[in-house]
Design a protein around this motif. Structure first.
Motif, short mmCIF file in Angstrom:
data_model
loop_
_atom_site.label_atom_id
_atom_site.label_comp_id
_atom_site.label_asym_id
_atom_site.label_seq_id
_atom_site.Cartn_x
_atom_site.Cartn_y
_atom_site.Cartn_z
N VAL A 271 0.85 -1.19 0.00
CA VAL A 271 0.00 0.00 0.00
C VAL A 271 0.88 1.24 0.00
O VAL A 271 1.78 1.38 0.84
CB VAL A 271 -0.93 0.03 1.24
CG1 VAL A 271 -1.74 1.33 1.29
CG2 VAL A 271 -1.86 -1.17 1.22
N ARG B 219 -7.99 3.74 -2.02
CA ARG B 219 -8.62 2.69 -1.21
C ARG B 219 -9.06 3.26 0.14
O ARG B 219 -9.96 2.74 0.79
CB ARG B 219 -7.71 1.49 -1.05
CG ARG B 219 -6.40 1.80 -0.32
CD ARG B 219 -5.49 0.63 -0.21
NE ARG B 219 -5.98 -0.24 0.86
CZ ARG B 219 -5.51 -1.42 1.12
NH1 ARG B 219 -4.54 -1.92 0.40
NH2 ARG B 219 -5.99 -2.14 2.10
N GLU C 181 -4.37 6.48 0.33
CA GLU C 181 -3.70 5.20 0.16
C GLU C 181 -4.20 4.54 -1.12
O GLU C 181 -5.40 4.58 -1.41
CB GLU C 181 -3.99 4.28 1.34
CG GLU C 181 -3.44 4.79 2.66
CD GLU C 181 -3.79 3.90 3.84
OE1 GLU C 181 -4.63 2.97 3.69
OE2 GLU C 181 -3.24 4.13 4.93
N SER D 213 -3.32 0.86 -3.60
CA SER D 213 -2.59 -0.40 -3.69
C SER D 213 -1.46 -0.25 -4.70
O SER D 213 -1.59 0.47 -5.69
CB SER D 213 -3.52 -1.52 -4.12
OG SER D 213 -4.52 -1.72 -3.15
#
Length: 131
Positions: A65, A101, A118, A120
């Protein structure tokens, strides 16, 4: 990393610069298209709406992340949607809310504003393209 605020819009060259900064700092996997776009949106908001002369950016990767934090001098308000569908601006936070996310903001004890998001990213050593 601190960036000096400059008036005007952040253009394609600035987005490319910040994408290269992410890649140099954290590796190619962290410099995903979404991460670079959201960094550009958060930086643009800080430059246009935040107070102070410096915008600070912190970024790190943990467990696949990418987390980016953008801190400005605070603009006397908190991030909000502009709500003008035909306006020139007001799309940064909706873009962040769709592609991240997770995201949020905090007013720091000294009045500065931290916006974070954040996304991925592929762990180091994992290919990021199918071709």
């Amino acid at each position: 990393m601190p960036f000096a605020k400059r008036p005007g819009r952040l253009g394609v060259a600035a987005v490319d610069h910040h994408g290269r900064w992410l890649e140099r700092s954290l590796g190619a996997a962290a410099a995903s298209e979404d991460g670079v776009l959201l960094l550009s949106e958060a930086l643009t908001n800080a430059v246009v709406h935040g107070g102070g002369e410096i915008v600070e950016v912190d970024a790190f990767v943990q467990d696949g992340v990418l987390r980016v934090e953008v801190v400005d001098g605070g603009g006397g308000g908190v991030p909000h949607y502009a709500g003008e569908p035909c306006g020139e601006g007001g799309r940064g936070l909706p873009i962040i809310s769709v592609l991240a996310r997770a995201w949020g903001y905090e007013v720091l004890d000294d009045g500065r504003l931290r916006v974070w998001f954040e996304v991925s990213c592929a762990p180091a050593g994992v290919a990021t393209s199918a071709g």
